[in-house]
Design a protein around this motif. Structure first.
Motif, PDB file in Angstrom:
ATOM      1  N   GLU A  57     100.616  65.725 140.001  1.00 35.12           N
ATOM      2  CA  GLU A  57     100.146  67.174 140.096  1.00 35.12           C
ATOM      3  C   GLU A  57     101.078  68.104 140.385  1.00 35.12           C
ATOM      4  O   GLU A  57     101.027  69.114 140.078  1.00 35.12           O
ATOM      5  N   SER A  58     102.394  67.491 141.087  1.00 34.91           N
ATOM      6  CA  SER A  58     103.112  68.409 141.343  1.00 34.91           C
ATOM      7  C   SER A  58     104.201  68.980 140.197  1.00 34.91           C
ATOM      8  O   SER A  58     104.871  69.982 140.364  1.00 34.91           O
ATOM      9  N   GLU A  59     104.117  68.229 139.119  1.00 38.87           N
ATOM     10  CA  GLU A  59     104.781  68.480 137.793  1.00 38.87           C
ATOM     11  C   GLU A  59     103.884  69.088 136.767  1.00 38.87           C
ATOM     12  O   GLU A  59     104.148  69.401 135.590  1.00 38.87           O
ATOM     13  N   GLN A  60     102.594  69.135 137.231  1.00 36.61           N
ATOM     14  CA  GLN A  60     101.566  70.118 136.083  1.00 36.61           C
ATOM     15  C   GLN A  60     101.820  71.372 135.965  1.00 36.61           C
ATOM     16  O   GLN A  60     101.306  72.012 135.189  1.00 36.61           O
ATOM     17  N   GLY A  61     102.584  71.657 136.899  1.00 43.14           N
ATOM     18  CA  GLY A  61     102.703  73.238 136.954  1.00 43.14           C
ATOM     19  C   GLY A  61     101.320  74.115 137.152  1.00 43.14           C
ATOM     20  O   GLY A  61     101.169  75.163 136.592  1.00 43.14           O
ATOM     21  N   GLN A  62     100.585  73.509 137.893  1.00 43.98           N
ATOM     22  CA  GLN A  62      99.212  74.225 138.268  1.00 43.98           C
ATOM     23  C   GLN A  62      99.438  75.297 138.831  1.00 43.98           C
ATOM     24  O   GLN A  62     100.124  75.427 139.978  1.00 43.98           O
ATOM     25  N   GLU A  63      98.572  76.196 138.630  1.00 46.35           N
ATOM     26  CA  GLU A  63      98.480  77.620 139.346  1.00 46.35           C
ATOM     27  C   GLU A  63      97.349  77.880 139.834  1.00 46.35           C
ATOM     28  O   GLU A  63      96.338  77.305 139.319  1.00 46.35           O
ATOM     29  N   PRO A  64      96.899  78.865 140.857  1.00 46.32           N
ATOM     30  CA  PRO A  64      95.631  79.164 141.295  1.00 46.32           C
ATOM     31  C   PRO A  64      94.829  79.500 140.174  1.00 46.32           C
ATOM     32  O   PRO A  64      95.073  80.477 139.258  1.00 46.32           O
ATOM     33  N   GLY A  65      93.695  79.099 140.086  1.00 48.04           N
ATOM     34  CA  GLY A  65      92.744  79.294 138.927  1.00 48.04           C
ATOM     35  C   GLY A  65      93.039  78.513 137.653  1.00 48.04           C
ATOM     36  O   GLY A  65      92.239  78.485 136.561  1.00 48.04           O
ATOM     37  N   HIS A  66      94.216  77.659 137.580  1.00 48.12           N
ATOM     38  CA  HIS A  66      94.387  76.798 136.518  1.00 48.12           C
ATOM     39  C   HIS A  66      94.513  75.332 136.937  1.00 48.12           C
ATOM     40  O   HIS A  66      95.330  74.601 136.230  1.00 48.12           O
ATOM     41  N   GLU A  67      93.924  74.886 137.900  1.00 51.48           N
ATOM     42  CA  GLU A  67      94.026  73.462 138.401  1.00 51.48           C
ATOM     43  C   GLU A  67      92.926  72.752 137.477  1.00 51.48           C
ATOM     44  O   GLU A  67      91.621  73.260 137.546  1.00 51.48           O
ATOM     45  N   TYR A  68      93.081  71.457 137.031  1.00 51.00           N
ATOM     46  CA  TYR A  68      92.267  70.687 136.076  1.00 51.00           C
ATOM     47  C   TYR A  68      92.147  69.380 136.556  1.00 51.00           C
ATOM     48  O   TYR A  68      93.205  68.541 136.723  1.00 51.00           O
ATOM     49  N   PRO A  69      90.811  68.702 137.107  1.00 49.58           N
ATOM     50  CA  PRO A  69      91.086  67.179 137.404  1.00 49.58           C
ATOM     51  C   PRO A  69      91.188  66.419 136.366  1.00 49.58           C
ATOM     52  O   PRO A  69      90.547  66.822 135.420  1.00 49.58           O
ATOM     53  N   MET A  70      91.669  65.090 136.579  1.00 51.17           N
ATOM     54  CA  MET A  70      91.717  64.005 135.621  1.00 51.17           C
ATOM     55  C   MET A  70      90.184  63.410 135.546  1.00 51.17           C
ATOM     56  O   MET A  70      89.405  63.150 136.442  1.00 51.17           O
ATOM     57  N   PRO A  71      89.622  63.573 134.179  1.00 49.85           N
ATOM     58  CA  PRO A  71      88.334  63.046 134.104  1.00 49.85           C
ATOM     59  C   PRO A  71      88.130  61.595 134.392  1.00 49.85           C
ATOM     60  O   PRO A  71      89.198  60.463 134.476  1.00 49.85           O
ATOM     61  N   GLU A  72      86.699  61.108 134.827  1.00 47.39           N
ATOM     62  CA  GLU A  72      86.464  59.579 135.172  1.00 47.39           C
ATOM     63  C   GLU A  72      86.831  58.697 133.879  1.00 47.39           C
ATOM     64  O   GLU A  72      86.854  59.178 132.620  1.00 47.39           O
ATOM     65  N   ASN A  73      87.442  57.638 134.212  1.00 51.99           N
ATOM     66  CA  ASN A  73      87.863  56.557 133.368  1.00 51.99           C
ATOM     67  C   ASN A  73      86.595  56.313 132.374  1.00 51.99           C
ATOM     68  O   ASN A  73      86.927  56.077 131.047  1.00 51.99           O
ATOM     69  N   SER A  74      85.179  56.077 132.724  1.00 49.69           N
ATOM     70  CA  SER A  74      84.249  55.906 132.006  1.00 49.69           C
ATOM     71  C   SER A  74      84.295  57.171 130.812  1.00 49.69           C
ATOM     72  O   SER A  74      83.893  56.801 129.488  1.00 49.69           O
ATOM     73  N   ARG A  75      84.286  58.147 131.425  1.00 48.90           N
ATOM     74  CA  ARG A  75      84.379  59.282 130.079  1.00 48.90           C
ATOM     75  C   ARG A  75      85.385  59.102 129.275  1.00 48.90           C
ATOM     76  O   ARG A  75      85.269  59.528 127.947  1.00 48.90           O
ATOM     77  N   LEU A  76      86.801  58.840 129.626  1.00 46.68           N
ATOM     78  CA  LEU A  76      87.858  58.910 128.859  1.00 46.68           C
ATOM     79  C   LEU A  76      87.768  57.764 127.963  1.00 46.68           C
ATOM     80  O   LEU A  76      87.965  57.726 126.637  1.00 46.68           O
ATOM     81  N   LEU A  77      87.017  56.432 128.462  1.00 43.12           N
ATOM     82  CA  LEU A  77      86.921  55.425 127.460  1.00 43.12           C
ATOM     83  C   LEU A  77      85.864  55.777 126.248  1.00 43.12           C
ATOM     84  O   LEU A  77      86.138  55.436 125.191  1.00 43.12           O
TER      85      LEU A  77
END
Length: 400
Positions: A57-77
């Motif tokens: 997360e520290s390297e994603q360059g996330q900024e306020p309003g631009h944070e995105y969570p990792m989808p669940e593994n079931s959805r990714l599969l």
């Protein structure tokens, strides 16, 4: 010259344009300025590195309003399986073209992640408006591959029922589908329906007038449309540098007053997260939105194109290392969500789909030349009736 106004003294746009700018209101929810909300993040959104490892997360360059969570593994599969099937169908179609069983096919080999994510982020009542290259998106929406591919072998019809799947028919004209998406979104809003439309296009489409008209109308009337630009670097042989001087295509959004984002188009996880949130923002009244996905088509524009004339092989090899399939495969394997048994099942499913398509395309469809005229208008025009009669006469003389 100014446009005449109707008898109330206000233009149609003034009558229908709400006084509240959705970008301003949405920015308040994120605790940022409207400019920060509308402009894309300073770096493209990425959740997975090309080697399949998760980006800290520290390297994603996330900024306020631009944070995105990792989808669940079931959805990714689930998305990964559609990615593998899409790649196999892509490559099977290229083989069918070489065998003369299909007239033409615009491969999306390398950029399938954009298409899978676009289809999966929509609800059943939402609409998808694909380009001619987005067959994988259409299939991921639930359309049978045999119905999708029928148009590429020259059948008279579009192959599938758009109303059944909420997927517009694929068409060759560039960018027209964006206007159609805006029209459907406008109609849904007038009816009070909770419908979102997702309109797909390529980087070359952003130079078309229809692109401007679609985005401007959608922004003025605050329509629930998500515009997804798949920037694969080339409009046939024309590179992006000849399309725009903007910092990115995503930056074009602010000129229309809509929020935008720039995402790694070969990162399936990031695409699902960015497009998923974008669709929900549109549904909540925060749209329209513009998303630019940075990707690459590893094969030629179509089977009629010689891409060696305008790009180096080293460039193609560089993008092979960023393949969305291998990236997601490594991540899911490291997470323990994809084992050998699951991999084999997915591979067998993809092969079965390819075999079914191959066998179906081996048989030639029975075509009636009169279909050229039969389905143009509900009531044929005088000219069409004359042409149909002329063709019938010619065919009868040939048979004699």
């Amino acid at each position: 010259m100014s446009e005449p106004t109707p008898a109330g003294g206000e233009s149609a746009a003034q009558e229908h344009t709400p006084s509240v700018n959705p970008a301003v209101e949405a920015s308040k929810n994120f605790g940022i300025t409207p400019e920060q909300y509308m402009l894309p993040a300073s770096s493209e959104i990425r959740l997975l590195n090309p080697d399949g490892s998760a980006v800290p997360e520290s390297e994603q360059g996330q900024e306020p309003g631009h944070e995105y969570p990792m989808p669940e593994n079931s959805r990714l599969l689930d998305a990964y399986e559609k990615l593998v099937v899409g790649r196999r169908i892509n490559d099977q179609n290229m083989a069918l073209v070489r065998q003369g069983r299909m007239a033409v096919y615009p491969s999306s080999h390398g950029q399938e992640a954009c298409q899978v994510a676009a289809a999966l982020c929509l609800e059943d009542d939402d609409w998808l408006f694909p380009t001619y290259r987005d067959s994988v998106a259409v299939m991921s929406r639930g359309v049978d591959p045999l119905e999708v591919m029928s148009t590429y072998r020259g059948d008279w019809h579009g192959g599938y029922d758009p109303r059944k799947y909420k997927v517009s028919v694929q068409a060759t004209p560039l960018t027209t589908q964006l206007l159609h998406a805006v029209g459907v979104a406008h109609a849904a809003k007038l009816r009070g329906e909770n419908t979102v439309t997702l309109a797909m296009c390529g980087d070359g489409a952003t130079s078309e007038g229809d692109f401007h008209e679609a985005l401007n109308f959608a922004a003025v009337f605050q329509l629930p449309v998500l515009f997804l630009v798949q920037n694969n670097g080339y409009a046939i042989s024309v590179p992006l540098s000849s399309q725009t001087r903007a910092p990115s295509l995503a930056h074009k959004g602010v000129g229309y007053g809509m929020a935008s984002e720039r995402v790694d188009g070969n990162d399936l996880a990031a695409l699902l997260s960015v497009l998923g949130r974008g669709v929900e923002l549109c549904r909540q009244g925060g749209g329209p939105l513009l998303v630019e996905a940075m990707t690459y088509r590893m094969q030629a524009h179509t089977n009629a194109d010689d891409d060696t004339r305008y790009r180096e092989r080293d460039e193609v090899r560089e993008w092979v290392a960023k393949d969305p399939i291998t990236r997601m495969q490594r991540y899911l394997s490291d997470q323990g969500a994809l084992d050998d048994a699951a991999s084999q099942r997915i591979s067998e499913h993809a092969e079965a789909m390819a075999k079914r398509l191959r066998e179906a395309m081996a048989s030639k469809p029975e075509l009636d030349p009169q279909d050229l005229f039969r389905f143009v208008y509900h009531e044929p025009t005088t000219q069409l009736r004359e042409q149909a009669a002329q063709l019938a006469d010619e065919l009868s003389r040939e048979e004699a």
